[in-house]
Motif scaffolding. Structure first.
Motif, PDB file in Angstrom:
ATOM      1  N   HIS A 106       0.850  -1.190   0.000  1.00 15.17           N
ATOM      2  CA  HIS A 106       0.000   0.000   0.000  1.00 15.17           C
ATOM      3  C   HIS A 106       0.890   1.245   0.000  1.00 15.17           C
ATOM      4  O   HIS A 106       1.743   1.404   0.864  1.00 15.17           O
ATOM      5  CB  HIS A 106      -0.925   0.004   1.222  1.00 15.17           C
ATOM      6  CG  HIS A 106      -1.915   1.111   1.193  1.00 15.17           C
ATOM      7  ND1 HIS A 106      -3.034   1.078   0.407  1.00 15.17           N
ATOM      8  CD2 HIS A 106      -1.937   2.297   1.828  1.00 15.17           C
ATOM      9  CE1 HIS A 106      -3.711   2.188   0.567  1.00 15.17           C
ATOM     10  NE2 HIS A 106      -3.069   2.941   1.430  1.00 15.17           N
ATOM     11  N   GLN A 107       0.708   2.099  -0.968  1.00 18.05           N
ATOM     12  CA  GLN A 107       1.552   3.277  -1.093  1.00 18.05           C
ATOM     13  C   GLN A 107       0.991   4.441  -0.292  1.00 18.05           C
ATOM     14  O   GLN A 107      -0.224   4.639  -0.216  1.00 18.05           O
ATOM     15  CB  GLN A 107       1.672   3.682  -2.563  1.00 18.05           C
ATOM     16  CG  GLN A 107       2.414   2.666  -3.392  1.00 18.05           C
ATOM     17  CD  GLN A 107       2.619   3.129  -4.826  1.00 18.05           C
ATOM     18  OE1 GLN A 107       2.224   4.209  -5.210  1.00 18.05           O
ATOM     19  NE2 GLN A 107       3.265   2.289  -5.607  1.00 18.05           N
ATOM     20  N   ILE A 108       1.901   5.181   0.324  1.00 16.31           N
ATOM     21  CA  ILE A 108       1.534   6.412   1.023  1.00 16.31           C
ATOM     22  C   ILE A 108       2.421   7.530   0.486  1.00 16.31           C
ATOM     23  O   ILE A 108       3.519   7.290  -0.015  1.00 16.31           O
ATOM     24  CB  ILE A 108       1.685   6.292   2.557  1.00 16.31           C
ATOM     25  CG1 ILE A 108       3.127   5.951   2.937  1.00 16.31           C
ATOM     26  CG2 ILE A 108       0.725   5.289   3.130  1.00 16.31           C
ATOM     27  CD1 ILE A 108       3.397   6.034   4.422  1.00 16.31           C
ATOM     28  N   ILE A 109       1.941   8.724   0.592  1.00 20.23           N
ATOM     29  CA  ILE A 109       2.708   9.888   0.155  1.00 20.23           C
ATOM     30  C   ILE A 109       3.348  10.505   1.393  1.00 20.23           C
ATOM     31  O   ILE A 109       2.654  10.833   2.363  1.00 20.23           O
ATOM     32  CB  ILE A 109       1.809  10.906  -0.555  1.00 20.23           C
ATOM     33  CG1 ILE A 109       1.217  10.282  -1.809  1.00 20.23           C
ATOM     34  CG2 ILE A 109       2.594  12.175  -0.885  1.00 20.23           C
ATOM     35  CD1 ILE A 109       0.152  11.131  -2.483  1.00 20.23           C
ATOM     36  N   LEU A 110       4.668  10.624   1.359  1.00 18.69           N
ATOM     37  CA  LEU A 110       5.393  11.234   2.468  1.00 18.69           C
ATOM     38  C   LEU A 110       5.588  12.725   2.216  1.00 18.69           C
ATOM     39  O   LEU A 110       5.897  13.126   1.097  1.00 18.69           O
ATOM     40  CB  LEU A 110       6.766  10.580   2.638  1.00 18.69           C
ATOM     41  CG  LEU A 110       6.789   9.162   3.164  1.00 18.69           C
ATOM     42  CD1 LEU A 110       8.208   8.610   3.122  1.00 18.69           C
ATOM     43  CD2 LEU A 110       6.250   9.106   4.579  1.00 18.69           C
ATOM     44  N   PRO A 111       5.441  13.525   3.252  1.00 22.14           N
ATOM     45  CA  PRO A 111       5.758  14.947   3.106  1.00 22.14           C
ATOM     46  C   PRO A 111       7.260  15.126   2.844  1.00 22.14           C
ATOM     47  O   PRO A 111       8.056  14.216   3.108  1.00 22.14           O
ATOM     48  CB  PRO A 111       5.377  15.548   4.460  1.00 22.14           C
ATOM     49  CG  PRO A 111       4.550  14.521   5.139  1.00 22.14           C
ATOM     50  CD  PRO A 111       4.926  13.196   4.572  1.00 22.14           C
ATOM     51  N   CYS A 112       7.648  16.292   2.392  1.00 23.63           N
ATOM     52  CA  CYS A 112       9.075  16.565   2.189  1.00 23.63           C
ATOM     53  C   CYS A 112       9.783  16.567   3.546  1.00 23.63           C
ATOM     54  O   CYS A 112       9.153  16.708   4.589  1.00 23.63           O
ATOM     55  CB  CYS A 112       9.264  17.898   1.466  1.00 23.63           C
ATOM     56  SG  CYS A 112       8.821  19.339   2.447  1.00 23.63           S
ATOM     57  N   ARG A 113      11.095  16.404   3.493  1.00 20.55           N
ATOM     58  CA  ARG A 113      11.884  16.310   4.719  1.00 20.55           C
ATOM     59  C   ARG A 113      11.736  17.539   5.612  1.00 20.55           C
ATOM     60  O   ARG A 113      11.723  17.425   6.839  1.00 20.55           O
ATOM     61  CB  ARG A 113      13.341  16.094   4.371  1.00 20.55           C
ATOM     62  CG  ARG A 113      13.879  14.897   5.092  1.00 20.55           C
ATOM     63  CD  ARG A 113      15.287  14.669   4.638  1.00 20.55           C
ATOM     64  NE  ARG A 113      15.375  13.290   4.278  1.00 20.55           N
ATOM     65  CZ  ARG A 113      16.189  12.463   4.884  1.00 20.55           C
ATOM     66  NH1 ARG A 113      17.009  12.884   5.793  1.00 20.55           N
ATOM     67  NH2 ARG A 113      16.196  11.211   4.548  1.00 20.55           N
ATOM     68  N   LYS A 114      11.644  18.711   5.012  1.00 19.30           N
ATOM     69  CA  LYS A 114      11.491  19.944   5.795  1.00 19.30           C
ATOM     70  C   LYS A 114      10.213  19.892   6.623  1.00 19.30           C
ATOM     71  O   LYS A 114      10.213  20.195   7.821  1.00 19.30           O
ATOM     72  CB  LYS A 114      11.475  21.156   4.854  1.00 19.30           C
ATOM     73  CG  LYS A 114      11.298  22.474   5.552  1.00 19.30           C
ATOM     74  CD  LYS A 114      11.209  23.615   4.555  1.00 19.30           C
ATOM     75  CE  LYS A 114      10.885  24.917   5.274  1.00 19.30           C
ATOM     76  NZ  LYS A 114      10.645  26.016   4.359  1.00 19.30           N
ATOM     77  N   ASN A 115       9.100  19.490   5.996  1.00 15.01           N
ATOM     78  CA  ASN A 115       7.829  19.393   6.716  1.00 15.01           C
ATOM     79  C   ASN A 115       7.846  18.257   7.732  1.00 15.01           C
ATOM     80  O   ASN A 115       7.271  18.387   8.811  1.00 15.01           O
ATOM     81  CB  ASN A 115       6.677  19.229   5.733  1.00 15.01           C
ATOM     82  CG  ASN A 115       6.404  20.493   4.952  1.00 15.01           C
ATOM     83  OD1 ASN A 115       6.841  21.575   5.328  1.00 15.01           O
ATOM     84  ND2 ASN A 115       5.700  20.365   3.842  1.00 15.01           N
ATOM     85  N   LEU A 116       8.493  17.140   7.370  1.00 20.01           N
ATOM     86  CA  LEU A 116       8.621  16.038   8.333  1.00 20.01           C
ATOM     87  C   LEU A 116       9.389  16.498   9.569  1.00 20.01           C
ATOM     88  O   LEU A 116       9.021  16.160  10.695  1.00 20.01           O
ATOM     89  CB  LEU A 116       9.336  14.844   7.697  1.00 20.01           C
ATOM     90  CG  LEU A 116       8.491  13.919   6.849  1.00 20.01           C
ATOM     91  CD1 LEU A 116       9.381  12.918   6.120  1.00 20.01           C
ATOM     92  CD2 LEU A 116       7.451  13.207   7.668  1.00 20.01           C
ATOM     93  N   GLY A 117      10.450  17.262   9.352  1.00 18.19           N
ATOM     94  CA  GLY A 117      11.246  17.768  10.472  1.00 18.19           C
ATOM     95  C   GLY A 117      10.454  18.712  11.349  1.00 18.19           C
ATOM     96  O   GLY A 117      10.511  18.635  12.584  1.00 18.19           O
TER      97      GLY A 117
END
Length: 158
Positions: A106-117
């Motif tokens: 199942h695929q999920i969309i990850l936020p960009c690293r800046k937003n993840l941080g």
């Protein structure tokens, strides 16, 4: 039975005397691991705490390769809509079972690293607080279980 709805049920452990030889590291639960129920009430998640805990085949550990992903994954797997996705992926007649392999596709969309941080900076202190309060609750339950019988039979006076 240990993975409740966002609650790690610390009082319901089955115990073994001796650990199996050559036990894989992925079977050892570490404090702060995200646990996911794969059987029965599929999709329940919680943060684990305690010492010398082992995984069984009805629970999965969500342990990201990078710590920056942990807060996002904890929130994602607890999100009602994603829990519904996991339940829809489950199968079984007597009780539902979620295949980690099936979920892995199942695929999920990850936020960009800046937003993840930025998200991690906000949520990590909350995860630390959840673990702290969970351990405090465990100590309070232990004290209750010792004191309540003594109070009821009169060995301790109020």
């Amino acid at each position: 039975k240990n993975v409740g709805e966002r609650v790690f049920e610390d009082s319901k452990f089955d115990k073994i005397e001796t650990l199996p030889d050559k036990l894989k590291d992925q079977c050892k639960i570490k404090e702060g691991d995200i646990l996911l129920s794969l059987t029965g009430n599929v999709g329940r998640t919680c943060l684990a705490f305690g010492d010398e805990l082992l995984l069984n085949q009805r629970v999965s550990i969500i342990r990201p390769q990078l710590d920056i992903y942990k807060p996002f994954l904890y929130c994602l797997f607890g999100w009602d809509e994603f829990v519904q996705v996991m339940q829809n992926l489950s199968s079984g007649v007597a009780q539902q079972n979620l295949s980690p392999v099936k979920l892995g596709f199942h695929q999920i969309i990850l936020p960009c690293r800046k937003n993840l941080g930025a998200f991690a900076n906000i949520v990590n202190p909350m995860l630390v607080q959840i673990l702290f309060l969970s351990k405090q609750n465990q100590k309070l339950k232990e004290a209750r279980d010792i004191l309540l019988p003594r109070l009821m039979d009169g060995r301790v006076e109020v």
